[in-house]
Design an enzyme around this catalytic site. Sequence first.
Site, PDB file in Angstrom:
ATOM      1  N   HIS A 198       0.800  -1.231   0.000  1.00 47.26           N
ATOM      2  CA  HIS A 198       0.000   0.000   0.000  1.00 47.26           C
ATOM      3  C   HIS A 198       0.830   1.276   0.000  1.00 47.26           C
ATOM      4  CE1 HIS A 198      -0.254   1.053   4.483  1.00 47.26           C
ATOM      5  NE2 HIS A 198       0.237  -0.168   4.544  1.00 47.26           N
ATOM      6  N   CYS A 317       1.273   4.635  10.731  1.00 44.65           N
ATOM      7  CA  CYS A 317       0.955   3.229  10.955  1.00 44.65           C
ATOM      8  C   CYS A 317       1.233   2.814  12.389  1.00 44.65           C
ATOM      9  CB  CYS A 317       1.678   2.326   9.974  1.00 44.65           C
ATOM     10  SG  CYS A 317       3.234   2.930   9.450  1.00 44.65           S
TER      11      CYS A 317
HETATM   12  N1  PLP Z   1       7.678  -0.628   7.966  1.00 44.84           N
HETATM   13  C1  PLP Z   1       7.648   0.651   7.593  1.00 44.84           C
HETATM   14  C2  PLP Z   1       8.933   1.381   7.386  1.00 44.84           C
HETATM   15  C3  PLP Z   1       6.425   1.300   7.379  1.00 44.84           C
HETATM   16  O1  PLP Z   1       6.395   2.577   6.990  1.00 44.84           O
HETATM   17  C4  PLP Z   1       5.227   0.571   7.580  1.00 44.84           C
HETATM   18  C5  PLP Z   1       3.909   1.234   7.434  1.00 44.84           C
HETATM   19  O2  PLP Z   1       3.821   2.437   7.368  1.00 44.84           O
HETATM   20  C6  PLP Z   1       5.321  -0.773   7.952  1.00 44.84           C
HETATM   21  C7  PLP Z   1       6.555  -1.343   8.147  1.00 44.84           C
HETATM   22  C8  PLP Z   1       4.086  -1.611   8.163  1.00 44.84           C
HETATM   23  O3  PLP Z   1       3.485  -1.917   6.930  1.00 44.84           O
HETATM   24  P1  PLP Z   1       2.010  -2.569   6.898  1.00 44.84           P
HETATM   25  O4  PLP Z   1       1.059  -1.448   7.026  1.00 44.84           O
HETATM   26  O5  PLP Z   1       1.929  -3.262   5.560  1.00 44.84           O
HETATM   27  O6  PLP Z   1       1.945  -3.540   8.009  1.00 44.84           O
END
Ligand code: PLP
Length: 374
Positions: A198, A317
């Site tokens: 995403h 997130c």
């Molecule tokens: N790692 C990083 C650097 C992120 O920016 C994010 C989400 O913003 C994630 C991991 C987590 O991704 P997900 O939303 O697919 O779990």
Amino acid sequence: MIYLDNAATTRVFDNAVDAAANAMRIDFFNPNATYRASVDANAEMERARNALAAAVGAKSDEIYFTSCATEANNWAIERGRKRIKGNVVITAGEHASVYEAAMQLKSRGIDVRVVPLTRGGQVDGDALLAAVDKETALVSVIHVSNETGAVNNIKKLAAAVKAKSPTTVFHSDGVQAVLKTREPISSLGVDLYSASAHKIGAPKGIGFLYVRRGFGIAPLLYGGGQEKNLRSGTQNTPYIAAFAAAAEDFARSADINKIAAIRDRLSEHFVKNGCEIVGSGPNSGFVLCVHVPEVKAEILQNIASDNGVIIGKGSACSGSKRGNRVLGAMGLSEKAAECCIRLSFFVDTELDAALDAARIITECADRIRSGHVK
Ligand code: PLP
């Protein structure tokens, strides 16, 4: 509306929507059954895996689909270690999905070493190497910071770690880097690498863990044996199709230099208006973190949104755990970190709109400072 929170999530490409819709309406069959329609659905999924692997610079048998990058990161930290008792080294710049997974190991008595960041936002390479010894089971270094866009030189760091301790597993969280730094995953010298769909124009809820061929990671989920027995669960074929379509669209349409130029122009605007750019040194170009003195990011974010500009503050997130752990590790005070906004770009970000947004943001900040808005 000018949307500048693309590090949180991106609009889904039309081709990705179509690919997902097609896999839901027409090719909806379980890809693991043996009748013809299923075999075709499986072939379609493998076609998507091949296309995605080609776009990110990996072999298709190195891509293991997960429900998100959080899952991929947890899998790497929890199950990627070959030596269960050895220490684990991460950086202070990790996303919560690596950091909290490592803290779980710590709570179980494992020696977890957190390496500091430089003021620029990169990991301190000397400190990283000093933390690694022959007992180090796993090192995890974020490729591009979701907070600042700071790029860590993964190729150099992985080589240095392996030279010091050849049996240490090297993982990198590549969520904000995939297709943005234009480095093929296979060129990085990592064993494990996580990605999320995403952030590149595909839906939320699909990611992958790259597992270097021959590495042999322990399974994450046990069950029907999907994903070569490593991650059971019927694959999300619509989102896998969308992930591949988005990767192809992103690779085709992203003008990295254009995005970097937008970041530079916005940086100039903010500096001229009394703000400071947080982080320096190598940057992906897709993220700009700005300290707006005396203006709480939460208030600025709300007022900017009322004025048609959507920006981030810290990591979206991280849900309720919005913190400033990473900015603090770069030397910002808690007060300064609370006044940091994050602007992040996508392939469709245009300079004029981004400059309008920057002007609106600094006007809103002035109004907040002068007490015209609460
Ligand atoms: N790692 C990083 C650097 C992120 O920016 C994010 C989400 O913003 C994630 C991991 C987590 O991704 P997900 O939303 O697919 O779990």
